[in-house]
Design an enzyme around this catalytic site. Sequence first.
Site, PDB file in Angstrom:
ATOM      1  N   ARG A 202      -3.993   2.563  -6.466  1.00  0.00           N
ATOM      2  CA  ARG A 202      -2.747   2.516  -7.242  1.00  0.00           C
ATOM      3  C   ARG A 202      -3.054   3.064  -8.630  1.00  0.00           C
ATOM      4  NH1 ARG A 202      -0.428   2.061  -3.090  1.00  0.00           N
ATOM      5  NH2 ARG A 202       0.944   0.369  -2.382  1.00  0.00           N
TER       6      ARG A 202
ATOM      7  N   GLU B 206       4.969   7.310 -11.500  1.00  0.00           N
ATOM      8  CA  GLU B 206       5.266   8.166 -10.343  1.00  0.00           C
ATOM      9  C   GLU B 206       6.779   8.303 -10.212  1.00  0.00           C
ATOM     10  OE1 GLU B 206       3.288   6.637  -6.870  1.00  0.00           O
ATOM     11  OE2 GLU B 206       1.335   6.656  -7.833  1.00  0.00           O
TER      12      GLU B 206
ATOM     13  N   HIS C  84       1.310  10.907  -3.908  1.00  0.00           N
ATOM     14  CA  HIS C  84       1.225   9.600  -3.242  1.00  0.00           C
ATOM     15  C   HIS C  84       1.470   9.744  -1.725  1.00  0.00           C
ATOM     16  CE1 HIS C  84       1.707   5.010  -3.930  1.00  0.00           C
ATOM     17  NE2 HIS C  84       1.226   5.267  -2.726  1.00  0.00           N
TER      18      HIS C  84
END
Length: 324
Positions: free
Chosen positions: A232, A261, A280
Amino acid sequence: MKPLVVAYKPLPDDVAAELREHVELVQVDGAVALTEALAHADGAIGASLKITPAMLEGAPRLKVWSTISVGYDNFDVPDLTRRGIVLAHTPDVLTESTADTVFSLVLASARRVVELAEWVKAGHWQRSIGPDLYGTDVHGKTIGIVGLGRIGAAVARRAALGFRMRVLYTNRHPHAEAEAQYGAQHVTLDALLAQADFVCLQVPLLPDTHHMIGAAELAKMKRNAILINAARGPVVDEAALIDALRNGTIRGAGLDVFEREPLPADSPLLAMKNVVALPHIGSATQETRHAMARCAADNLVRALAGTLRENVVNPEVLASAQTA
Ligand code: NAP
């Protein structure tokens, strides 16, 4: 009457159809619509949205939240537990695809795959390349896995058996299977940072892993080492990473996750040749995303029926429901 479930991420058609056999399904888009729909909901299913306690204030019937992810840092778990809401997640089904993503970052960063592919497409390949464009080897090097759990062990397997790498790892507990099968050595974070050619982060995002890698840790890495983050974004202090990449403190980074993000268009990381940045995509294959949706739907139906025992983040809720 069937329980009402709010889906806040589109589900594959076959999974939605199966879910409708058990629940009444309402599809919503965005946090505002989700919060409104929760007023009458018994369950929710989705991913990639921060779920705050305030969003649950007007949700008196809610009993189950099924996240289509293994990570659950989008939730205030103690708050869900206090409210008696079961939180289910999707471990295992995404392990191998995410480990593949980690290894694609290792290879792409070390061998400058993205940079050189762009160079070819830009028409720069006029003669055979010189040492200024050489990469660095992956096979035979040392990989350091910070957080060797399900995904970390799958990365260790690729590294040890596929690439004959030496595997170091940090965890709060030793991982006997990885030690026996892949020769992985349990070391301190400092020892891992000092020795690894590739530092791969695979810890969950928790208060004690937030900014676990900052300026001090980056300074302890070898100057030719590469940092890989597919855990993360906030596990790394991104400003410190940007400084370290600019100053040559480390060689490069392969990143699937970021502090913000989507990554803002003005992020300095986007202009750095020694950074491979992915949107991601850890688990983002057709097969795995489908398996995750199916797993989450199955978790949801069984939790609503009171029969779910595995894949539960807060099993205390099940225990208190049984004794009630
Ligand atoms: P896991 O099996 O729970 O593994 C996490 C490992 O981290 C455990 O072995 C744990 O070992 C270690 N750990 C936990 N807290 C730690 C701490 N404070 N300090 C050091 N080590 C700690 O989880 P997983 O299924 O491998 O997934 C790991 C994470 O990957 C997820 O939480 C998620 O955030 C991320 N992920 C990202 C993507 C993506 O798309 N990029 C996809 C899937 C997952 P000990 O308990 O022994 O410390």
